[in-house]
Design a protein around this motif. Structure first.
Motif, PDB file in Angstrom:
ATOM      1  N   ASN A 181      54.346  47.548 -17.223  1.00 30.36           N
ATOM      2  CA  ASN A 181      53.475  48.693 -17.468  1.00 30.36           C
ATOM      3  C   ASN A 181      52.251  48.213 -18.235  1.00 30.36           C
ATOM      4  O   ASN A 181      52.372  47.507 -19.241  1.00 30.36           O
ATOM      5  CB  ASN A 181      54.210  49.746 -18.308  1.00 30.36           C
ATOM      6  CG  ASN A 181      55.608  50.042 -17.787  1.00 30.36           C
ATOM      7  OD1 ASN A 181      55.796  50.915 -16.970  1.00 30.36           O
ATOM      8  ND2 ASN A 181      56.607  49.286 -18.268  1.00 30.36           N
ATOM      9  N   GLU A 201      60.352  45.902 -14.733  1.00 33.40           N
ATOM     10  CA  GLU A 201      59.135  46.629 -14.406  1.00 33.40           C
ATOM     11  C   GLU A 201      58.063  46.331 -15.460  1.00 33.40           C
ATOM     12  O   GLU A 201      58.369  46.118 -16.635  1.00 33.40           O
ATOM     13  CB  GLU A 201      59.402  48.135 -14.365  1.00 33.40           C
ATOM     14  CG  GLU A 201      60.448  48.560 -13.350  1.00 33.40           C
ATOM     15  CD  GLU A 201      59.900  48.615 -11.937  1.00 33.40           C
ATOM     16  OE1 GLU A 201      58.681  48.786 -11.776  1.00 33.40           O
ATOM     17  OE2 GLU A 201      60.710  48.515 -10.988  1.00 33.40           O
ATOM     18  N   PRO A 223      61.188  51.851 -13.985  1.00 32.02           N
ATOM     19  CA  PRO A 223      59.828  52.357 -14.211  1.00 32.02           C
ATOM     20  C   PRO A 223      59.759  53.231 -15.462  1.00 32.02           C
ATOM     21  O   PRO A 223      60.481  54.223 -15.578  1.00 32.02           O
ATOM     22  CB  PRO A 223      59.544  53.181 -12.950  1.00 32.02           C
ATOM     23  CG  PRO A 223      60.519  52.682 -11.931  1.00 32.02           C
ATOM     24  CD  PRO A 223      61.745  52.293 -12.688  1.00 32.02           C
ATOM     25  N   LEU A 260      48.452  44.498 -11.568  1.00 32.33           N
ATOM     26  CA  LEU A 260      49.834  44.383 -11.125  1.00 32.33           C
ATOM     27  C   LEU A 260      49.905  43.939  -9.674  1.00 32.33           C
ATOM     28  O   LEU A 260      49.130  44.389  -8.833  1.00 32.33           O
ATOM     29  CB  LEU A 260      50.568  45.716 -11.292  1.00 32.33           C
ATOM     30  CG  LEU A 260      50.775  46.207 -12.729  1.00 32.33           C
ATOM     31  CD1 LEU A 260      51.501  47.552 -12.720  1.00 32.33           C
ATOM     32  CD2 LEU A 260      51.545  45.192 -13.551  1.00 32.33           C
ATOM     33  N   GLY A 270      52.534  44.464  -7.106  1.00 27.67           N
ATOM     34  CA  GLY A 270      53.753  45.249  -7.024  1.00 27.67           C
ATOM     35  C   GLY A 270      53.997  45.884  -8.380  1.00 27.67           C
ATOM     36  O   GLY A 270      53.067  46.252  -9.095  1.00 27.67           O
ATOM     37  N   THR A 271      55.253  45.998  -8.789  1.00 28.37           N
ATOM     38  CA  THR A 271      55.576  46.596 -10.091  1.00 28.37           C
ATOM     39  C   THR A 271      56.227  45.607 -11.047  1.00 28.37           C
ATOM     40  O   THR A 271      56.440  45.947 -12.212  1.00 28.37           O
ATOM     41  CB  THR A 271      56.535  47.791  -9.912  1.00 28.37           C
ATOM     42  OG1 THR A 271      57.772  47.337  -9.317  1.00 28.37           O
ATOM     43  CG2 THR A 271      55.914  48.855  -9.026  1.00 28.37           C
ATOM     44  N   LYS A 272      56.507  44.380 -10.567  1.00 24.46           N
ATOM     45  CA  LYS A 272      57.281  43.458 -11.391  1.00 24.46           C
ATOM     46  C   LYS A 272      56.593  42.126 -11.652  1.00 24.46           C
ATOM     47  O   LYS A 272      57.195  41.223 -12.238  1.00 24.46           O
ATOM     48  CB  LYS A 272      58.653  43.220 -10.740  1.00 24.46           C
ATOM     49  CG  LYS A 272      59.471  44.508 -10.603  1.00 24.46           C
ATOM     50  CD  LYS A 272      60.819  44.279  -9.967  1.00 24.46           C
ATOM     51  CE  LYS A 272      61.585  45.594  -9.853  1.00 24.46           C
ATOM     52  NZ  LYS A 272      62.924  45.423  -9.229  1.00 24.46           N
TER      53      LYS A 272
END
Length: 212
Positions: free
Chosen positions: A81, A79, A140, A6, A8-10
């Motif tokens: 995962n 987001e 998230p 990843l 970041g998260t996006k």
């Protein structure tokens, strides 16, 4: 083997050395090195997958990305995962699946009324094998454990995916309070029992069940 990480998260970064991944069509935002892109059909491989897609509507347009370098994927700033599979099967809504290693097999499975309450049809996507998959969520995601004797109830609009040996049933919350206007608005829930993990997003998509 492709390496998922990843940024970041996006943003999903996938490092490739001649390997391939399958990703949502149009989700590539940048890449370096040498990459090739080939449009495919989602929802399952082969003739069975094609027929199932036509009958169920559980489909997505995917592309095969192959090459040497790093490719970056994202979708509407959602987001991301990461899920690592070691031979087990992942059940995930097609709208929540961003990318998988090419070694993973995809297909469809019957969900019955559970899928209907989500507005996604009667089938959902399956991913199985050994490798990594990237899921998307509106905010998230949290991962909740289901164990024997401890069932989990999830709003259909918040459900993203699940793995493990889980049974799922549609549970209605219709009581006399619903008819006098004092219900919580959570008319349907998905009840999970057994042993496994459930991925839940902190935002509820609009569903048929939520309108009843």
């Amino acid at each position: 083997m492709a390496q998922f990480r990843l940024q970041g998260t996006k943003v999903l970064a996938v490092d490739m050395t001649g390997d391939a991944v399958k990703a949502r069509n149009g989700s590539m935002v940048a890449y370096d090195g040498q990459m090739s892109f080939k449009k495919m059909s989602g929802g399952g491989e082969g003739l069975r997958g094609m027929v199932t897609r036509r009958l169920t509507g559980e489909s997505m347009t995917v592309m095969e990305v192959k090459g040497h370098g790093t490719c970056y994927f994202a979708e509407r700033a959602t987001e991301i995962n990461l899920v690592r599979l070691n031979g087990e099967k992942l059940y995930v809504e097609a709208s929540n699946l961003l990318c998988t290693e090419a070694t993973l097999r995809t297909g469809t499975t019957f969900t019955g009324l559970r899928g209907a309450t989500q507005g996604n049809g009667l089938f959902t996507t399956t991913v199985e094998g050994v490798g990594q998959a990237a899921l998307m969520s509106d905010g998230p995601a949290i991962v909740l454990r289901v164990s024997a004797g401890t069932p989990l109830l999830v709003d259909p609009g918040a459900y993203v995916a699940h793995t493990g040996n889980l049974r799922q049933d549609l549970q209605t919350g219709v009581t006399w309070r619903t008819f006098v206007g004092e219900s919580s608005g959570e008319t349907f829930q998905i009840r999970f029992e057994g042993d496994g993990l459930v991925y839940v997003q902190p935002s509820e998509r609009q569903t048929i069940g939520g309108d009843l």
